[in-house]
Scaffold this motif. Sequence first.
Motif, mmCIF file in Angstrom:
data_model
loop_
_atom_site.group_PDB
_atom_site.id
_atom_site.type_symbol
_atom_site.label_atom_id
_atom_site.label_comp_id
_atom_site.label_asym_id
_atom_site.label_seq_id
_atom_site.Cartn_x
_atom_site.Cartn_y
_atom_site.Cartn_z
ATOM 1 N N LEU A 154 0.823 -1.209 0.000
ATOM 2 C CA LEU A 154 0.000 0.000 0.000
ATOM 3 C C LEU A 154 0.857 1.259 0.000
ATOM 4 O O LEU A 154 0.512 2.269 -0.623
ATOM 5 N N LEU A 155 1.985 1.207 0.695
ATOM 6 C CA LEU A 155 2.879 2.364 0.781
ATOM 7 C C LEU A 155 3.834 2.466 -0.405
ATOM 8 O O LEU A 155 4.556 3.458 -0.529
ATOM 9 N N GLY A 156 3.873 1.453 -1.247
ATOM 10 C CA GLY A 156 4.737 1.491 -2.422
ATOM 11 C C GLY A 156 6.219 1.415 -2.107
ATOM 12 O O GLY A 156 7.051 1.940 -2.855
ATOM 13 N N VAL A 157 6.579 0.724 -1.015
ATOM 14 C CA VAL A 157 7.965 0.795 -0.545
ATOM 15 C C VAL A 157 8.948 0.086 -1.477
ATOM 16 O O VAL A 157 10.116 0.480 -1.574
ATOM 17 N N GLU A 197 8.081 -6.017 -10.677
ATOM 18 C CA GLU A 197 6.846 -6.016 -11.458
ATOM 19 C C GLU A 197 6.027 -4.831 -10.962
ATOM 20 O O GLU A 197 5.537 -4.838 -9.838
ATOM 21 N N VAL A 198 5.909 -3.815 -11.783
ATOM 22 C CA VAL A 198 5.297 -2.561 -11.345
ATOM 23 C C VAL A 198 3.785 -2.717 -11.247
ATOM 24 O O VAL A 198 3.135 -3.246 -12.156
ATOM 25 N N ASN A 199 3.244 -2.257 -10.145
ATOM 26 C CA ASN A 199 1.797 -2.203 -9.976
ATOM 27 C C ASN A 199 1.226 -1.210 -10.988
ATOM 28 O O ASN A 199 1.571 -0.028 -10.954
ATOM 29 N N PRO A 200 0.367 -1.640 -11.911
ATOM 30 C CA PRO A 200 -0.139 -0.710 -12.927
ATOM 31 C C PRO A 200 -0.963 0.432 -12.348
ATOM 32 O O PRO A 200 -1.164 1.454 -13.014
ATOM 33 N N ASP A 201 -1.428 0.278 -11.111
ATOM 34 C CA ASP A 201 -2.207 1.337 -10.469
ATOM 35 C C ASP A 201 -1.353 2.258 -9.609
ATOM 36 O O ASP A 201 -1.876 3.193 -8.993
ATOM 37 N N ALA A 202 -0.045 2.010 -9.551
ATOM 38 C CA ALA A 202 0.803 2.759 -8.624
ATOM 39 C C ALA A 202 0.807 4.252 -8.928
ATOM 40 O O ALA A 202 0.762 5.085 -8.020
ATOM 41 N N ALA A 203 0.855 4.607 -10.205
ATOM 42 C CA ALA A 203 0.951 6.019 -10.565
ATOM 43 C C ALA A 203 -0.309 6.800 -10.200
ATOM 44 O O ALA A 203 -0.250 8.005 -9.941
ATOM 45 N N ARG A 257 -5.470 9.107 -5.491
ATOM 46 C CA ARG A 257 -6.494 8.490 -4.641
ATOM 47 C C ARG A 257 -6.255 8.827 -3.173
ATOM 48 O O ARG A 257 -7.194 9.080 -2.414
ATOM 49 N N ILE A 258 -4.985 8.833 -2.774
ATOM 50 C CA ILE A 258 -4.664 9.175 -1.390
ATOM 51 C C ILE A 258 -5.079 10.608 -1.089
ATOM 52 O O ILE A 258 -5.650 10.912 -0.034
ATOM 53 N N ARG A 259 -4.814 11.503 -2.017
ATOM 54 C CA ARG A 259 -5.183 12.906 -1.802
ATOM 55 C C ARG A 259 -6.696 13.074 -1.711
ATOM 56 O O ARG A 259 -7.197 13.894 -0.936
ATOM 57 N N LYS A 260 -7.429 12.310 -2.481
ATOM 58 C CA LYS A 260 -8.886 12.373 -2.392
ATOM 59 C C LYS A 260 -9.375 11.822 -1.055
ATOM 60 O O LYS A 260 -10.336 12.339 -0.475
ATOM 61 N N MET A 261 -8.704 10.787 -0.556
ATOM 62 C CA MET A 261 -9.094 10.214 0.731
ATOM 63 C C MET A 261 -8.911 11.203 1.870
ATOM 64 O O MET A 261 -9.604 11.122 2.892
ATOM 65 N N GLU A 262 -7.989 12.158 1.710
ATOM 66 C CA GLU A 262 -7.747 13.154 2.751
ATOM 67 C C GLU A 262 -8.997 13.971 3.079
ATOM 68 O O GLU A 262 -9.087 14.582 4.137
ATOM 69 N N ARG A 263 -9.951 13.992 2.176
ATOM 70 C CA ARG A 263 -11.172 14.777 2.397
ATOM 71 C C ARG A 263 -12.180 14.044 3.282
ATOM 72 O O ARG A 263 -13.164 14.643 3.730
ATOM 73 N N LEU A 264 -11.952 12.760 3.512
ATOM 74 C CA LEU A 264 -12.913 11.961 4.266
ATOM 75 C C LEU A 264 -12.780 12.221 5.762
ATOM 76 O O LEU A 264 -11.716 12.608 6.249
ATOM 77 N N PRO A 265 -13.855 11.985 6.525
ATOM 78 C CA PRO A 265 -13.765 12.136 7.985
ATOM 79 C C PRO A 265 -12.810 11.101 8.579
ATOM 80 O O PRO A 265 -12.622 10.006 8.030
ATOM 81 N N ILE A 266 -12.216 11.457 9.712
ATOM 82 C CA ILE A 266 -11.213 10.601 10.341
ATOM 83 C C ILE A 266 -11.773 9.213 10.649
ATOM 84 O O ILE A 266 -11.098 8.195 10.443
ATOM 85 N N TRP A 267 -13.011 9.144 11.136
ATOM 86 C CA TRP A 267 -13.562 7.837 11.506
ATOM 87 C C TRP A 267 -13.640 6.914 10.297
ATOM 88 O O TRP A 267 -13.389 5.701 10.409
ATOM 89 N N LEU A 268 -13.947 7.484 9.120
ATOM 90 C CA LEU A 268 -14.042 6.666 7.916
ATOM 91 C C LEU A 268 -12.651 6.263 7.424
ATOM 92 O O LEU A 268 -12.448 5.130 6.958
ATOM 93 N N ALA A 284 -0.315 13.020 3.263
ATOM 94 C CA ALA A 284 -1.621 12.597 3.776
ATOM 95 C C ALA A 284 -1.632 12.651 5.302
ATOM 96 O O ALA A 284 -1.704 11.617 5.969
ATOM 97 N N PRO A 285 -1.571 13.853 5.886
ATOM 98 C CA PRO A 285 -1.508 13.934 7.356
ATOM 99 C C PRO A 285 -2.738 13.362 8.051
ATOM 100 O O PRO A 285 -2.634 12.762 9.122
ATOM 101 N N ARG A 286 -3.909 13.530 7.445
ATOM 102 C CA ARG A 286 -5.124 12.985 8.060
ATOM 103 C C ARG A 286 -5.127 11.453 7.996
ATOM 104 O O ARG A 286 -5.557 10.783 8.936
ATOM 105 N N LEU A 287 -4.638 10.919 6.893
ATOM 106 C CA LEU A 287 -4.600 9.465 6.738
ATOM 107 C C LEU A 287 -3.648 8.831 7.754
ATOM 108 O O LEU A 287 -3.980 7.834 8.404
#
Length: 394
Positions: A84-87, A115-121, A126-137, A212-215
């Motif tokens: 998930l972190l792309g390490v 083997e590169v994750n095709p969704d990595a880029a 997606r992470i930035r969009k998740m930042e808009r969600l409430p903390i509980w979610l 992603a400080p909220r994440l």
Amino acid sequence: MALPIPTTLDEITADWLTSALRQSEVISEKTTVLARTVEVLGVGEGFAAELARMHLSYKNGSGPATVIAKIPTSVEDNRNGSELLGVYERELRIYERILGEIEVSTPRLYYGDIEVNPDAASQLERIRKMERLPIWLLRLILWFLIRFNKGKTFPSVLIMEDLSPAEAGDQVQGCDLDRAGEALEAVALLHAATWGDRCPQERYWLVSSAVAPRLFHAGALGARRGFLKNFGRLLSDHTRELYESTRTDNIERTIRLHREVPQCMLHGDFRLDNMFFARDGGFRALIDWQLSSFGPAVSDIAYFICGSIDPGVSEAEIDALLARYHRALESAGVSDYPLEDLHAHYTEQLLLLLARMASVDLLDLGDQDGRGADLVSVWIERLDARMARASSGR
């Protein structure tokens, strides 16, 4: 011809190594790896990878007597979180594209592939969009992803220079102040080389540590109950009080540190287990770039001090270490970061570390009596000792 990417250490055979080392021109086209023996390394030291030293013999030529092989961990929860972190891609790309351009001592990369994750880029957006969600979610989403993300994994491999006879640091054992100073002087070169305008540009595999400080805050909150249950006994009363305070102000603290402080490239996991020292003294090299990002230099500094310095070391001695790092930073060309700012930001970073330390409860540490559990326990004890500074407002 592309080589298959091994998924276990056993799949890194003599024939595979022959092809890999020939492709990277480490050995000649006539040279063959005749045999290899495997010495597994780092049990209980790393949470995202498996390591082995491979002893090699050759026919019709010569090559490195030993190499270090690194592949993703087989521990499922740790592998899921690391994916998930792309390490894995991050470390390979940093070796390929960044480390050769800056003044920092690292092992040579002989061969690497993924083997590169095709969704990595697209993951960064997606992470930035998740930042808009409430903390509980966010807490719920993270818990689900880490526990139940059983999707495809993407193999990777690194074959690197063996730094022996240099000695690896030992975070459980810790280090004395001289060795700590050598490490801080070494990382000052990395920070100075990438300071301010020289900081690497954002890529999907290398982003700000405040992306992603909220994440991250949600992840730490989600791990809070388990952290206190498993490690709360190691926290003093004043540290517990400080820990409670971070539940409400940690997001703003993260944003403030990234807004007010010059940015540079961070190692991200700057601790003794990821360092090598010459047997006759002196810093030798820095390894493991899986958690690298860019952000305030004090992030690496506080992380190292809290993870490596004995609790009995006084704050006056810590101040001397900070001054030693600052002198090295200035000697390497940084002139816009006063020592008093470093002190203030270091204290702020201590509180960030305290809040995020709860995330260790999300890791599979192995046996209760194993090195992984010992490492986390001494880390928390050392962090607790440094919290006196934060509570006193120094």
